[in-house]
Design a protein around this motif. Sequence first.
Motif, short mmCIF file in Angstrom:
data_model
loop_
_atom_site.label_atom_id
_atom_site.label_comp_id
_atom_site.label_asym_id
_atom_site.label_seq_id
_atom_site.Cartn_x
_atom_site.Cartn_y
_atom_site.Cartn_z
N ALA A 69 0.99 -1.33 -0.07
CA ALA A 69 0.01 0.15 0.20
C ALA A 69 0.94 1.41 -0.28
O ALA A 69 2.21 1.18 0.28
CB ALA A 69 -1.00 0.00 1.26
N GLU A 70 0.23 2.41 -0.56
CA GLU A 70 1.06 3.53 -0.69
C GLU A 70 0.02 4.53 -0.23
O GLU A 70 -0.80 4.75 -0.95
CB GLU A 70 1.60 3.95 -1.80
N MET A 97 -6.32 -1.50 4.33
CA MET A 97 -5.17 -2.20 3.94
C MET A 97 -5.08 -3.57 4.32
O MET A 97 -4.48 -4.49 3.88
CB MET A 97 -3.96 -1.20 4.19
N LYS A 98 -5.17 -3.60 5.92
CA LYS A 98 -4.93 -5.00 6.36
C LYS A 98 -5.83 -5.97 5.67
O LYS A 98 -5.88 -7.06 5.39
CB LYS A 98 -5.11 -4.68 7.87
N LEU A 99 -7.14 -5.35 5.61
CA LEU A 99 -8.27 -6.49 5.01
C LEU A 99 -7.86 -6.76 3.63
O LEU A 99 -8.19 -7.92 3.30
CB LEU A 99 -9.72 -5.69 5.04
N CYS A 102 -2.41 -6.39 2.90
CA CYS A 102 -1.28 -5.76 2.56
C CYS A 102 -0.16 -6.01 3.73
O CYS A 102 -0.44 -6.04 4.95
CB CYS A 102 -1.40 -4.24 2.76
N VAL A 103 0.96 -6.16 3.22
CA VAL A 103 2.03 -6.40 4.40
C VAL A 103 2.80 -5.34 4.83
O VAL A 103 3.56 -5.04 5.96
CB VAL A 103 3.22 -7.41 3.71
N ASN A 104 2.63 -4.06 3.99
CA ASN A 104 3.23 -2.97 4.49
C ASN A 104 2.84 -1.57 3.72
O ASN A 104 1.91 -1.91 2.77
CB ASN A 104 4.79 -2.76 4.29
N CYS A 105 2.80 -0.37 4.28
CA CYS A 105 2.47 0.89 3.51
C CYS A 105 3.68 1.79 3.45
O CYS A 105 4.47 1.94 4.46
CB CYS A 105 1.28 1.43 4.23
N MET A 144 8.68 7.06 3.99
CA MET A 144 8.25 6.58 5.52
C MET A 144 7.73 4.92 5.23
O MET A 144 6.91 4.88 4.06
CB MET A 144 7.48 7.37 6.48
N LEU A 145 7.87 4.03 6.11
CA LEU A 145 7.42 2.83 5.88
C LEU A 145 6.98 2.33 7.17
O LEU A 145 7.28 2.18 8.22
CB LEU A 145 8.47 1.84 5.40
#
Length: 148
Positions: A69-70, A97-99, A102-105, A144-145
């Motif tokens: 995700a971004e 995003m979690k639904l 996604c593993v990260n943003c 940022m992550l």
Amino acid sequence: MTIQIKEILNDDIPTLVELEKELYHKPWVEKDYKYELNDNPFAFYLKMVDGDTNEMMGYIGFWIKFDQAEITKVSIAKKYQGYKLSKLLMADAERRMKLAECVNCTLEVRVSNQVAINLYTSFGYKTVAVRKKYYENGEDAYLMLKEF
């Protein structure tokens, strides 16, 4: 006041454009939002509205590309700034995003925007790089992550 978070629709574009002009030195224009809402298959845009008046208080945009995700936008109308409403938008976007598994943003933020940096840090985002001269005025951005 009742706060609601809803999907942004094409009918919302004029309001978005006006808020962009209020908030940004280089605002997105109508064609930018038309592309995001109608042609970008990865894009999700949500608005925060006053449920009593339907006034748009803020909005958030993000892309979900497979398991990544971004965040592209987090914006609160000036008259509603200072009430921590961006935290509600961030929490709602991260839930989605979690639904989507996604593993990260990731996100970019101006190095001078301490208010936004504080917001993102409070959500667990960490600075992982500096993007030199990222913005039109030559200002750097932090990349940022956050891992989910």
